[in-house]
Design a protein around this motif. Structure first.
Motif, PDB file in Angstrom:
ATOM      1  N   ALA A   1       0.842  -1.200   0.000  1.00  0.00           N
ATOM      2  CA  ALA A   1       0.000   0.000   0.000  1.00  0.00           C
ATOM      3  C   ALA A   1       0.876   1.248   0.000  1.00  0.00           C
ATOM      4  O   ALA A   1       2.047   1.201   0.382  1.00  0.00           O
ATOM      5  N   ARG A   2       0.266   2.361  -0.421  1.00  0.00           N
ATOM      6  CA  ARG A   2       0.975   3.641  -0.436  1.00  0.00           C
ATOM      7  C   ARG A   2       0.021   4.762  -0.082  1.00  0.00           C
ATOM      8  O   ARG A   2      -1.116   4.804  -0.583  1.00  0.00           O
ATOM      9  N   ASP A   3       0.472   5.675   0.770  1.00  0.00           N
ATOM     10  CA  ASP A   3      -0.255   6.900   1.081  1.00  0.00           C
ATOM     11  C   ASP A   3       0.315   8.009   0.197  1.00  0.00           C
ATOM     12  O   ASP A   3       1.454   8.439   0.395  1.00  0.00           O
ATOM     13  N   PRO A   4      -0.422   8.492  -0.791  1.00  0.00           N
ATOM     14  CA  PRO A   4       0.120   9.493  -1.712  1.00  0.00           C
ATOM     15  C   PRO A   4       0.513  10.802  -1.039  1.00  0.00           C
ATOM     16  O   PRO A   4       1.403  11.512  -1.541  1.00  0.00           O
ATOM     17  N   GLU A   5      -0.136  11.161   0.068  1.00  0.00           N
ATOM     18  CA  GLU A   5       0.202  12.421   0.743  1.00  0.00           C
ATOM     19  C   GLU A   5       1.550  12.350   1.468  1.00  0.00           C
ATOM     20  O   GLU A   5       2.414  13.204   1.291  1.00  0.00           O
ATOM     21  N   SER A   6       1.720  11.338   2.286  1.00  0.00           N
ATOM     22  CA  SER A   6       2.936  11.233   3.097  1.00  0.00           C
ATOM     23  C   SER A   6       4.051  10.453   2.420  1.00  0.00           C
ATOM     24  O   SER A   6       5.215  10.562   2.813  1.00  0.00           O
ATOM     25  N   GLY A   7       3.704   9.673   1.399  1.00  0.00           N
ATOM     26  CA  GLY A   7       4.693   8.810   0.771  1.00  0.00           C
ATOM     27  C   GLY A   7       4.964   7.537   1.556  1.00  0.00           C
ATOM     28  O   GLY A   7       5.834   6.751   1.171  1.00  0.00           O
ATOM     29  N   GLU A   8       4.223   7.331   2.649  1.00  0.00           N
ATOM     30  CA  GLU A   8       4.440   6.126   3.452  1.00  0.00           C
ATOM     31  C   GLU A   8       4.013   4.886   2.663  1.00  0.00           C
ATOM     32  O   GLU A   8       2.957   4.865   2.051  1.00  0.00           O
ATOM     33  N   LEU A   9       4.840   3.862   2.733  1.00  0.00           N
ATOM     34  CA  LEU A   9       4.581   2.584   2.083  1.00  0.00           C
ATOM     35  C   LEU A   9       4.368   1.516   3.142  1.00  0.00           C
ATOM     36  O   LEU A   9       5.005   1.544   4.205  1.00  0.00           O
TER      37      LEU A   9
END
Length: 600
Positions: free
Chosen positions: A576-584
């Motif tokens: 998964a990826r959070d587009p705002e924070s860049g967290e994977l």
């Protein structure tokens, strides 16, 4: 069991790989560390899976891929080869089903060209770089998992008596390898080394090398070796000679290609699947039914009887439609728009009785068109004969490849740039047909999924894609950003297990590992996609983790519940990826004791 996990969810911002084998995940991560992107990593992991899970996939098989390049739109890469030009109904005269093993059921091997096309168009590395790990493992040896050892032990009489090419690879020193030992495949390593040599002979240009590798496979020495092997009758698992339909021309005439995804929205997300040449749209139909029935409201409360019942009854409806309507949309008119409409889902949802499990096949009618209903099933088998999509092993002394169904692998990758890919390699497993000695791998048997009934949308025709079970999944937000890739092996069960896990994620479970570790369940109350295509009416397989109260309630509703072994249903993987924070994030199912995620 909300909050329970077997492992920590991985979290980072550099790259994540999750797959059904730790060596494939490690290979993909190695490629990311060397500067490759998610697509390079997926290709390397895919070729590694062919080596280390030979009972589940191989170079003679196929792969559907769903991808989204950063800044682009989701696409499907079709690595499903078509039936041979000679594969007519007359070629199977006297048979009621296409056999599940042997060269007669071979379609065009599709995985190699698909991986090369992905590498050419979206990757950054060379053929040598992505094949490096697979070649090394084939040459030096890879650890033999217990399931591989059991599969080979079961097939030892077939290999020893009839399939000498398979014996040369899988019966070192004349006996099946023990679990924990190491197994080599020098012939496959030599095949890939020759492909690299021919690729690099055209010069330093990366894309030119990839095109040369594709030619070496479909028009060069690989196709020539396949044709030479098939020039004489080849024994099936019982030793009966079969004259194959696949030809070198079939291989030369086919190429992997891109397609649009099929999708539906669910809340703030869009779920993307392949077209109806795979079973992926069944998941989309289940999401529509979940909306109509309000199933997602109680998904976070554990695995209640109400939840399991509604999901199971919805799956029966969706999979009945699969047999009635799905097929290669290039060759048959699949009413997919209607099947995925909210109005159709509402009509279908009205068939779900909250107090009673259905024992019938109930495909839906589309306008004036009547659904195809297979005229005969194989009911009456003991439910335990079809618990999962995993291989079923018969008595070793008398087993044939039909007793040992191959299964599937899965991989997901995401990188820091937001490139994301989900792929489900399968086919060409060691039980399908004899290993071609010059190449080190067998052909697949995907034609077994066709019906020998002209009324079926999945009826056998020349140069047609069989409707498979292979079903990767990619999820985007409303702005088009890719946020999740997920999937599992499991044949007909793929879009049941993945749906359960994904429904949890899209309804608020932030921990991927928790979503994957949820006790699983599925139904077999529809025709199997694999020979001999049996059906178990009312069947419901559950892990004991759903709880005794839930099991009792389900039985009271009329479900024919079979309690599977703990931690036996599914082998899910996800990134998964959070587009705002860049967290994977990444997770892999502990079931099977071999799937792992890697990342940082």
């Amino acid at each position: 069991m909300p909050g329970f996990t077997t492992r920590p969810q991985l979290v980072g911002d550099f790259g994540m790989v999750a797959s059904t084998h730790w060596l494939a995940s490690a290979a993909g991560m190695s490629v990311l560390e060397r500067g490759g992107n998610a697509f390079d990593a997926a290709v390397a992991a895919g070729f590694t899976l062919q080596v280390v899970e030979p009972h589940l996939n191989g170079p003679g098989g196929e792969v559907p891929v769903i991808l989204r390049a950063a800044g682009g739109r989701p696409r499907v890469l079709c690595g499903q080869g078509v039936s041979p030009a000679a594969a007519t109904m007359d070629a199977f005269a006297g048979m009621d089903r296409i056999p599940g093993s042997g060269v007669l059921a071979a379609t065009v091997p599709g995985s190699f060209d698909a991986w090369m096309l992905l590498l050419r168009d979206h990757g950054t590395m060379t053929v040598r770089q992505v094949l490096d790990h697979a070649i090394g493992l084939a040459e030096r040896g890879y650890p033999v998992l217990e399931r591989i050892a059991l599969a080979i032990e079961t097939l030892t009489p077939v290999f020893a008596r009839h399939w000498t090419g398979s014996a040369a690879v899988y019966l070192p020193h004349g006996a099946a390898p023990a679990a924990g030992s190491r197994l080599r495949n020098p012939a496959l390593a030599a095949t890939y080394r020759r492909i690299i040599t021919e690729a690099e002979a055209v010069g330093p240009d990366r894309e030119a090398q990839i095109e040369a590798a594709r030619r070496a496979w479909s028009q060069g020495f690989v196709a020539e070796a396949v044709a030479a092997f098939l020039s004489s009758p080849v024994p099936d698992g019982a030793g009966v000679p079969q004259r194959a339909l696949l030809s070198a021309q079939d291989m030369a005439d086919w190429q992997a290609h891109y397609e649009d995804t099929v999708s539906v929205s669910y809340g703030d997300h869009t779920v993307h699947k392949t077209g109806p040449w795979g079973q992926g749209p069944t998941m989309l139909q289940q999401f529509r039914l979940a909306e109509a029935l309000g199933t997602g409201h109680d998904v976070l409360d554990g695995v209640s009887a109400e939840f399991v019942h509604r999901v199971t009854e919805s799956a029966k409806l969706a999979f009945a439609d699969r047999e009635a309507w799905y097929g290669d949309p290039l060759r048959t008119d699949v009413p997919l728009k209607e099947l995925l409409s909210a109005d159709y889902a509402a009509r279908r949802a009205a068939l779900v009785d909250d107090s009673t499990a259905s024992l019938d096949q109930r495909p839906g009618r589309i306008g004036d068109r009547l659904p195809f209903l297979p005229p005969e099933y194989l009911p009456g088998r003991a439910p335990g004969d079809r618990t999962t999509g995993e291989p079923t092993v018969g008595d070793a002394a008398g087993a044939t490849p039909a007793d040992l169904r191959g299964d599937t692998c899965h991989l997901d990758v995401v990188d820091a740039a937001g490139n994301m890919v989900s792929a489900t390699p399968s086919g060409g497993w060691l039980s399908s047909s004899p290993v071609i000695p010059e190449l080190g791998f067998p052909l697949g048997t995907r034609a077994q999924m066709f019906w020998l009934d002209a009324a079926s949308p999945n009826a056998l025709e020349p140069r047609k894609r069989p409707r498979t079970t292979l079903s990767p999944t990619l999820v985007t937000r409303s702005d088009g950003e890719a946020v999740l890739a997920i999937g599992t092996p499991g044949g007909d069960q793929q879009d049941q297990w993945t749906f359960t896990a994904l429904l949890r994620v899209l309804n608020g479970v932030d921990d991927l590992q928790e979503a994957l570790d949820t006790p699983m369940f599925h139904t077999n109350a529809f025709p199997s996609s694999f020979h001999p295509r049996e059906t178990v009416p009312g069947d419901l397989a559950v892990e004991p983790g759903v709880g005794e109260d839930t099991i009792g309630d389900l039985r009271a509703r009329g479900h024919r519940v079979q309690v599977a072994q703990p931690w036996s249903l599914g082998r899910l993987a996800a990134v998964a990826r959070d587009p705002e924070s860049g967290e994977l994030r990444a997770a892999a199912d502990a079931r099977g004791s071999q799937g792992y995620a890697a990342g940082r």
